[in-house]
Design an enzyme around this catalytic site. Structure first.
Site, short mmCIF file in Angstrom:
data_model
loop_
_atom_site.label_atom_id
_atom_site.label_comp_id
_atom_site.label_asym_id
_atom_site.label_seq_id
_atom_site.Cartn_x
_atom_site.Cartn_y
_atom_site.Cartn_z
N SER A 245 0.84 -1.19 0.00
CA SER A 245 0.00 0.00 0.00
C SER A 245 0.88 1.25 0.00
O SER A 245 1.72 1.40 -0.88
CB SER A 245 -0.96 -0.05 1.20
OG SER A 245 -2.00 0.87 1.04
N ASP A 472 -8.74 -4.52 -6.07
CA ASP A 472 -8.29 -3.79 -4.89
C ASP A 472 -9.11 -2.52 -4.70
O ASP A 472 -9.17 -1.67 -5.59
CB ASP A 472 -6.80 -3.43 -5.04
CG ASP A 472 -6.14 -3.05 -3.73
OD1 ASP A 472 -6.73 -2.25 -2.99
OD2 ASP A 472 -5.05 -3.56 -3.46
N HIS A 502 -7.47 -6.00 -0.59
CA HIS A 502 -6.35 -5.07 -0.65
C HIS A 502 -5.05 -5.85 -0.62
O HIS A 502 -4.70 -6.45 0.39
CB HIS A 502 -6.44 -4.11 0.54
CG HIS A 502 -5.46 -2.99 0.50
ND1 HIS A 502 -5.17 -2.28 -0.66
CD2 HIS A 502 -4.71 -2.42 1.47
CE1 HIS A 502 -4.30 -1.33 -0.38
NE2 HIS A 502 -3.99 -1.39 0.90
#
Length: 533
Positions: A245, A472, A502
């Site tokens: 991320s 995602d 995610h």
């Protein structure tokens, strides 16, 4: 209502979104702020501390204590598979790299030593995103998932500056945060707008009062410099890295600053380095809407097995949006004296969309909320907001805002925010307006941001494996291709995972894990364009 450790860990390891005071992880694009003190710009010099006295410091490793409140609390990390224990330490870094002999701060570190010391490659450094996630608290939660990599690496993570035990940013207290989260995150009239703006100002004032001296120095560029000093202190010639991320943005900035120091690196759940704050928030609105569409289609396809009414995904969505409209008018009982509001229900929905494994909890929570019991949806919101069962908040929200605002130049006025809302509503009927109001997160911040978008060009770097997940919600799939292009020819290697949730590696997809493990453990670079279903 108890939130599972797995869900809490998943919430920590994400780009922080859908917090009433938080923005997205990307940079911004200029514009004037309103309110607050005269901004000061964080240092943009590019010195290093890897050749000074800090580079020769010796780390003292010992058994890890339990995470403190800023890290999220809980128990000391459980032993690794096979019985090995996690070890923790602290490393000194300059507060201001332009003054390497000036004030220092401590960064908290954790490691699990490699099983095969004779074939040990080095340290594998993890950043789990946020920005604001405590790596010291998160890595042990995923220890079993990464244990294959421990065959030849010391698994290492850290609390970046401003996070957790690493001079954590302090803003509002627990009672103030409870009150702020109860406020309407999507104001509908002048009175609600005034309350929203005042809440922003009060929060920022608390940050400046409690952590004003540190705020200019918590940005991503300094975190990347910290990682290079960490590489030196850990005794590694190259930085082997696993970024998730926001950790992909941090990794990209590191590769730009130190391309010759990049070892084997993996970027998973990739932040798009080409988008400014508004574009990134719009992308997230679309990403969460896509995940929500997939959730409701799955529910409709299961027919009577799904607890939510509706023969089609659209019908299920209409039922949910009607429920959210009812909650805006009349919240239902939640946990203790905290009701479930529309804003907190939206946050709870987003929290559960981070992983397909939590879709059943979302289904149950929505069904119960319609019946007047909002406890489960509120627990899901708490997991994303960093609130523990005893009512104490970690500092992930404060750190998220401080890091984003140190990075991003973009500052939105109330008028600019309202003008942007139609595009956000079009991007997502459920999440768009809330993310649109989040554009004001840095308005009035006392530190001017460093960039419009981060520079991640890294000519001469070793290959970086870049993984995009088509489903995602938080870091949309297109970001992976953009990252590959910006890293430069011969650096970015793209891998696609056709899945939900995610990130990709922790989905336990065998194809993804073979590609990642093969590169990190054996140096085998997969063919760019590889697709895993």
């Amino acid at each position: 209502m108890r939130t599972s450790p797995a869900l809490r860990a998943a919430a920590l390891a994400t780009t922080a979104v859908l917090l009433p005071l938080a923005g997205c992880s990307d940079g911004g694009g200029g514009g004037g702020g309103e309110g607050g003190s005269t901004p000061t710009r964080a240092s943009t010099a590019s010195p290093t501390a890897t050749s000074g006295k800090l580079a020769t410091q010796k780390l003292e490793w010992s058994a890890c204590s339990a995470p403190n409140v800023a890290q999220g609390g809980g128990e000391s990390p459980s032993p690794l598979p096979g019985g090995a224990v996690w070890e923790c330490s602290f490393m000194d870094v300059p507060l201001d790299y332009a003054k390497p002999d000036g004030r220092t701060i401590e960064l908290a570190l954790i490691r699990g030593k490699a099983k095969d010391q004779k074939r040990r490659i080095g340290s594998l450094l993890f950043n789990f995103g946020g920005p604001g996630a405590s790596g010291v608290a998160t890595l042990p939660a995923f220890g079993a998932d990464y244990d294959r990599l421990r065959a030849r690496y010391d698994l290492v993570s850290f609390d970046p500056r401003g996070v957790g035990r690493s001079e954590g940013v302090e803003c509002a207290d627990d009672a103030q945060l409870d009150a702020l989260y109860q406020e309407d995150g999507t104001p509908d009239d002048a009175a609600e707008e005034k309350e929203f703006v005042q809440g922003q100002k009060d929060f920022i004032a608390a940050c400046e009062e409690n952590s004003g001296a540190e705020l200019p120095y918590v940005g991503t560029t300094n975190a990347a410099r910290d990682m290079d000093l960490m590489r030196t202190v850990l005794g590694d010639d190259k930085l082997h890295y696993f970024g998730i991320s926001y950790g992909t943005e941090l990794g990209g900035v590191y590769a730009h600053l130190y391309p010759d120091k990049v070892g084997r690196a993996v970027f998973d759940a990739v932040v798009d380095p080409t988008k400014d704050a508004e574009q990134s928030s719009l992308g997230q609105a679309q990403g969460f809407q896509l995940a929500f569409d997939n959730f409701t289609e799955n529910c409709a396809d299961r027919g009577d097995e799904c607890a939510l009414p509706g023969a089609t995904g659209q019908e299920v969505q209409r039922w949910i949006t009607d429920l959210l409209a009812q909650l805006e008018k009349e919240p239902v009982d939640g946990l203790g004296d905290r009701p479930l509001t529309q804003t907190l229900a939206t946050t709870g929905i987003a929290s559960a969309l981070y992983s397909k494994e939590t879709w059943p909890l979302l289904e149950q929570g929505l069904d119960e909320a319609e019946g007047g019991n909002g406890a489960l949806l509120l627990a899901l919101a708490d997991s994303l907001n960093g609130r523990s069962e005893d009512g104490r908040y970690d500092n992930s929200n404060a750190a998220n805002i401080a890091i984003n605002c140190a990075d991003s130049r973009q500052r939105f006025t109330l008028e600019q925010t309202k003008a942007a809302l139609p595009a956000f509503r079009k991007a997502s009927p459920v999440f768009g307006e809330y993310l649109g109001w989040g554009l004001m997160s840095c308005t009035g911040w006392p530190v001017a941001g460093a960039w419009e978008t981060p520079d991640v060009s890294a000519p001469g770097s070793a290959p970086v494996l870049v993984i995009g997940n088509t489903g995602d919600p938080a870091t949309p799939y297109a970001g992976a291709k953009a990252m590959v292009e910006r890293l430069g020819t011969g650096v970015g290697v793209e891998l696609t995972y056709k899945g939900e949730g995610h990130g990709a590696y922790n989905s336990k997809n065998a194809c993804v894990q073979r590609a990642v493990d093969g590169y990190l453990l054996n140096g085998t670079v997969p063919k760019s364009g590889t697709v895993c279903g």
